[in-house]
Design an enzyme around this catalytic site. Structure first.
Site, PDB file in Angstrom:
ATOM      1  N   ASP A  43       0.842  -1.198   0.000  1.00  0.00           N
ATOM      2  CA  ASP A  43       0.000   0.000   0.000  1.00  0.00           C
ATOM      3  C   ASP A  43       0.876   1.247   0.000  1.00  0.00           C
ATOM      4  OD1 ASP A  43      -2.066  -1.651   0.096  1.00  0.00           O
ATOM      5  OD2 ASP A  43      -2.797  -1.070   2.096  1.00  0.00           O
ATOM      6  N   LYS A 128       0.556 -24.276  11.632  1.00  0.00           N
ATOM      7  CA  LYS A 128      -0.389 -23.386  10.952  1.00  0.00           C
ATOM      8  C   LYS A 128       0.223 -23.088   9.590  1.00  0.00           C
ATOM      9  CE  LYS A 128      -3.104 -19.189  11.570  1.00  0.00           C
ATOM     10  NZ  LYS A 128      -2.851 -18.544  10.302  1.00  0.00           N
TER      11      LYS A 128
END
Ligand code: IVH
Length: 706
Positions: A43, A128
């Protein structure tokens, strides 16, 4: 190249070339972001390009073309993928960042279930996987569809693509008639390197990391492209099933493995928080040699009956948590501090940094929290960083954990520039120049401009269209910003007037860069679709301070309809009267939220804006979902005294799951009082008001089978 020259030093010819270069870069970035859902630049980099473009245009106004990125409002969303509504929502996981959080998780599970610390309680612990989740629906053993997570409720149909993944069986033998397998699609390090080499050789785009590569590859409209990308899949759970897979998490995963799915070999059973942490350390030490990215370890309560009792909070399960690997750190120079104004007027300092790579991601912005944080002060005046303040030009330590916004942690005084001055936090809003004040006890300085502050107005609008609020297809933050700058929308109601008010709206829009006939009419379609909105989403979308997503759901469940909610808020007086008492009686609503709500409904301009919005909508009452014909749907229940069969937290969660409202105080609106041993004044008041009172067994009998 002109890209390296400062704007001040560019001549007109260089400026023109540079504008063309920036336009190409921004257009590619827009397409990557909006159409392919795979941002290629951060961004901050995007903002920097846009700023440079605007600076050059400001210096050379004659070079501004109608095709300039300044007038661009994003790219059309990817069409082509059908939507699939998940039969069971795909939620996310709460996070633990240190050992203490893990102990806290175990303690809260035990507390909820009433299991003492000295009694065994088993958990699974498994890596994970840093990929993207996928739901695979099998009917009578055949794969019928595959859906991405999407917003958790609705995902994209990527069945054709999923079929090309070798780890995903097309047919299962011996599976339940209905089985929805959930897991993570990922790419191994080796395959990722090879893919990038191949892409570069063919002058095609390369990927920043294996996760982006996996996401970009799965979300291809052309399945033959997915098939040429080496994707893998680990199964870690399930959604709808026609019969239970097993009695425990571990056995269910073993069953999925027996059915032909890859399951993670590092899944282990642990019997205490200490064992969980031990397994975490072991997985952490193998992280570099696993050959694929993982970002933590997931712990799940092993007994599936206990998982069911624990249930879910609004977006995360109570029975599982992700223990994330520690944050990644780097040192860099602080170039500037910008102040951003949020929707509640909060002035948030943002560190603009000399770009630095932190754990594989280039970071050039980080949060500095608030003015005290910059000054080296924590809550209630305590010192942080030993009281070291942060100044422009300082070397600062930046860290990021998971997907959260990077933060500035520390400062190196030895490298402080000699002339560095303490940072003076603005007392005036940089956007609207109204006074920015700090209420006593509030760490945040806020702009007092309200609706005259353009930043607050835009941020409110962005919040209004965000995913958990109105989530209007084709109307994201970038488009809202542009429409606001154009003067097309100033408040939420304007969004619904766009099509009518500009009866030539379609005409005007389709002539604009980034919009065509199809995307413009799709936008109006997207807006019209959201004229029907569930009450909880509307309340959240209003952006009232202290009313978050779960607060909004709580209010919606308790008041049921807009009319009841609105009437109650209108008649309520702060700290006074029965409506105030009822509001505060809602378990989970405290005086801060209640004050904020009542204030919003009594503030003339805000109220008028709410009314204009509501006039455009059909507000769907909130019915408790999946409650069958439970006798407690819509009823208000109060628990008092000691419960013996379950903890208070479990009783509350279960009642709410059945569609009841749980209140902390007895009033004429109470339907049932569940009184255990030791019940006192509440039981007395219920008796006076003639409210049906029962003991815990009576309550359980009433909800039995629901
Ligand atoms: S269990 C109710 N197990 O992490 C959600 N998730 O932060 C149960 N993930 O969306 C999720 N590896 O995409 C689970 N072993 C694992 C996982 C895992 C990766 C992802 C998953 C989820 C996200 C939540």
């Amino acid at each position: 190249m002109s890209g390296d020259i400062s704007v001040q030093d560019l001549d007109k010819e260089q400026a023109s070339a540079e504008l063309r270069r920036l336009s190409a870069l921004l257009s590619a970035a827009n397409t990557a972001y909006h159409t392919h859902d795979a941002p290629e630049i951060s961004d901050a980099e995007y903002d920097a390009l846009k700023r440079r473009n605007a600076d050059i245009e400001a210096r050379f106004p004659t070079l501004v073309s109608p095709q300039s990125p300044t007038f661009q409002v994003g790219a059309s969303p990817a069409d082509g993928f059908q939507k699939i509504v998940h039969s069971v929502p795909m939620l996310s996981l709460g996070n633990a960042f240190d050992d203490e959080d893990v102990v806290g998780f175990d303690t809260s599970v035990r507390k909820f279930l009433g299991i003492p610390l000295d009694e065994a309680l088993a958990y699974t612990a498994e890596p994970k996987i840093d990929g993207l989740s996928l739901a695979l629906r099998y009917e009578d053993g055949a794969l019928v569809h595959a859906a991405t997570r999407g917003d958790g409720r609705v995902g994209e149909n990527v069945t054709a693509n999923a079929r090309t993944i070798t780890d995903i069986p097309d047919v299962l033998v011996g599976a339940p008639a209905l089985l929805e397998v959930r897991g993570e699609v990922y790419m191994s390090h080796e395959d990722f390197e090879a893919l990038n080499t191949r892409q570069a050789a063919n002058s095609e785009k390369t990927f920043a990391n294996p996760r982006n590569a996996a996401a970009g590859s799965l979300r291809q409209l052309d399945a033959s492209i997915t098939s040429s990308r080496p994707l893998r899949f680990f199964a870690y759970g399930w959604g709808s099933v026609s019969e239970p897979l097993a009695k425990t998490q571990k056995d269910a995963i073993n069953r999925l493995n027996a059915l032909g799915f890859s399951t993670n070999p590092l899944t282990s059973l642990c019997n205490s928080a200490d064992e969980l942490i031990g397994h975490y350390r072991s997985i952490e030490s193998q992280r570099a040699t696993l050959g694929y990215d993982i970002d933590g370890v997931v712990y799940k309560v092993n007994d599936l009956e206990l998982q069911k009792r624990l249930g879910f909070r609004s977006t995360t399960p109570r029975w599982a948590i992700a223990h994330k690997f520690p944050a990644e750190l780097a040192w860099t120079r602080l170039a500037a501090i910008d102040i951003q104004v949020g929707r509640t007027g909060a002035l948030s300092p943002v560190a603009r940094l000399h770009p630095v790579t932190v754990g594989g991601v280039v970071v050039s912005n980080a949060t500095l929290h608030n003015e005290d944080y910059i000054a080296g002060k924590g809550a209630s005046g305590s010192l942080i960083r030993d009281g070291k303040d942060i100044r422009l030009g300082d070397w600062v330590q930046v860290y990021r954990a998971g997907d959260v916004i990077p933060k500035v942690a520390d400062v190196d005084l030895a490298k402080r520039p000699e002339n560095a001055q303490p940072y003076v936090f603005p007392q005036i809003c940089p956007e609207c120049h109204s006074d920015a004040i700090r209420e006593p006890g509030d760490a945040v300085r806020r702009c007092t401009g309200g609706i005259i502050c353009p930043a607050q107005v835009v941020e409110r609008l962005k919040h209004f269209v965000s995913r958990s609020a109105f989530d209007i297809e084709g109307l994201g933050a970038k488009q809202v910003e542009q429409f606001f700058l154009d003067g097309w929308i100033r408040e939420p109601a304007d969004i619904f007037l766009l099509e009518d008010r500009y009866s030539s709206g379609l005409q005007q829009l389709k002539n604009r860069e980034g919009w065509g006939e199809t995307s413009a009419s799709k936008l109006f379609e997207g807006i019209n679709e959201k004229r029907k909105i569930p009450l909880n989403r509307l309340i959240f979308a209003l952006g009232i301070r202290h009313v978050g997503e779960s607060g909004a759901s709580l209010l919606a469940r308790n008041y049921g309809t807009w009319t009841d909610f609105e009437t109650a808020m209108t008649s309520a007086r702060i700290e006074d009267g029965p409506e105030w008492e009822t509001l505060l009686g809602i378990d989970g609503v405290g005086p801060v939220m209640a004050t904020s709500l009542v204030t919003a409904f009594h503030q003339e301009a805000e109220r008028a804006s709410i009314d204009r919005l509501v006039g455009e909508l059909e507000i769907l009452p909130v019915m408790a979902a999946d409650t069958g014909d439970s006798p407690v749907v819509g009823k208000t229940v109060v628990f008092t005294g000691t419960l013996e069969k379950m903890t208070r937290a479990e009783a509350k969660a279960r009642a709410e799951a059945l569609g009841a409202k749980v209140s902390g105080s007895v009033s004429s609106k109470t339907d049932f009082l569940v009184a255990g041993p030791g019940a006192g004044s509440k039981a007395k008041k219920a008796a006076e008001l003639g409210i049906q009172t029962m003991d815990e067994d009576g309550w359980l009998a009433m909800i039995e089978g629901s």
